[in-house]
Design an enzyme around this catalytic site. Structure first.
Site, short mmCIF file in Angstrom:
data_model
loop_
_atom_site.label_atom_id
_atom_site.label_comp_id
_atom_site.label_asym_id
_atom_site.label_seq_id
_atom_site.Cartn_x
_atom_site.Cartn_y
_atom_site.Cartn_z
CD GLU A 130 41.56 45.75 36.71
OE1 GLU A 130 40.98 46.67 36.12
OE2 GLU A 130 42.06 45.90 37.85
CE LYS A 172 39.28 51.62 40.70
NZ LYS A 172 40.68 51.98 41.08
#
Length: 408
Positions: free
Chosen positions: A219, A235
């Protein structure tokens, strides 16, 4: 300002159950470092910060970098041309606790890796001769994992977050658990195995006196290229099967949770961007990390004139995908619920240089101190979360990390 000399970082004594000692050297395997530079990087200076040192760590980090020719006070301006004989750039590590302090959140539980700093900056130049490949290392032994909470306690924390959502206190909170194990031997080969996991966009290591971090994060917290800031929040998680991918794409709960964090990241970027320049370039794309599918979006903005590194860190740390929304209210819930500090996880780790920043969010990350290896994992909790499913998701995220750190 505490500056640590290079010599002081070259020795880490580790006495495990069999009395073994390891002496890892400086290893320049920094996540986000330019690929063409990694084998020729040599440490020039470093600075570490702990709360007892006082001061504003973001401002102090920017000042330290400037003192070594890395001016990061106006990110909207292009950086200087590359100087192969001078300073190349720097590793930057900012813990979740340091980020929470920058955001004005209350102090959370103590860092379980006591020797680990909360902020570290390591400045690198180029060595004229490429370094040889890293040695395989000596024996590595790792004991059994001791969990910071039971599955029942984890589930109870999820239930507590849902109660807070019902009261209107928060919309979403990321809840993280921790485990640690005793170890003996050289930790760096194990941390390198972790850094090499499939999908680790920010795979790498960072070491210091009495501590080391291994990262396999997919990420992006923030990237700066050509004056444009980019963040890629992740997410939403499912097993990396055809059915898992279809389920993730069809999940209204996961999409709602994801969009909530995208909106938070848009707001964070807007604080440091040119007016009207924030945009969502890609929404809810499915990417693979190890044996998991994860949903990722890309949000970008033009850096505001005069934006410096310190203000950027204050705006974005800790990352929204590992806090929740609203961010400050979520951090307050995290401080109240999590029994162990987040240590090296859920912070920022990567590379900074004039005109170029590439910081990963330090999920899928492990840290070692002089006695134990530490891992963390969690997930975002919304009103639609099922406690048992959240416990299972955290276990799925940490399983590849723990496997990479297995003893032999």
């Amino acid at each position: 300002m505490r500056v640590v000399s290079r010599k002081s970082t070259e020795r880490m004594r580790v006495d495990g159950p069999d009395g073994m000692e390891t002496l890892p050297g400086i290893v320049a395997e920094v996540p986000g470092a330019p690929a063409g530079c990694r084998r020729v990087l040599t440490e020039r200076a470093r600075w570490e910060w702990r709360p007892a040192d006082g001061g504003d760590p973001a401002a102090l980090a920017e000042q330290f970098l400037a003192a070594y020719g890395l001016a990061l006070h106006d990110l909207a301006r292009p950086g200087p041309g590359h100087d192969p004989t001078g300073v190349c750039g720097a590793a930057l590590y900012v813990s979740a606790a340091a980020g929470a302090a920058l955001a004005g959140a209350p102090a959370a539980a103590a860092n379980p890796a006591a020797t680990l700093p909360e902020v570290a900056v390591v400045v690198y130049g180029h060595h004229p001769v490429p370094a040889p490949p890293a040695p395989a290392g000596g024996r590595w032994w790792r004991g059994d994992w001791a969990e910071s909470w039971t599955p029942g306690q984890h589930a109870a924390a999820v239930t507590a977050v849902r109660a807070g959502i019902a009261r209107g206190d928060v919309y979403q909170v990321n809840v993280v658990g921790h485990a640690s194990a005793r170890y003996a031997g050289d930790p760096l080969p194990a941390l390198r195995r972790l850094a090499a996991l499939p999908g680790a966009r920010y795979g790498g290591t960072l070491t210091g006196a009495g501590w080391a971090i291994g990262c396999a994060s997919p990420e992006t917290l923030v990237e700066l290229a050509d004056g444009r800031l980019i963040t890629r929040p992740i997410k939403g998680t499912r097993p990396a099967t055809a059915a898992g991918r279809a389920e993730l794409l069809a999940s209204a709960k996961e999409r709602a949770e994801h969009v909530m964090i995208v909106d938070l990241e848009r707001n964070d970027l807007a604080r440091v961007a040119r007016t009207g320049s924030v945009r969502v370039d890609e929404l809810f794309a499915v990417r693979r990390w190890c044996d998991l599918w994860q949903a990722e979006s890309t949000v970008s903005a033009a850096a505001a004139d005069g934006l410096g590194l310190a203000d950027l860190l204050r705006a974005l740390c800790p990352g929204g995908s590992v806090t929740g929304a609203p961010k400050l209210a979520a951090l307050q819930r995290i401080a109240a619920l999590e029994p162990v500090g987040r240590g090296a996880s859920m912070g920022a780790l990567g590379w900074v240089a004039p005109g170029r920043i590439d910081l990963g969010l330090s999920i899928r990350t492990a840290a070692v101190d002089t006695e134990r290896v530490h891992v963390w994992a969690g997930g975002g909790i919304t009103w639609g979360s099922d406690p048992a499913a959240e416990v299972a998701e955290a276990a799925a995220k940490t399983a590849p990390v723990r496997a990479a750190l297995a003893g032999g």
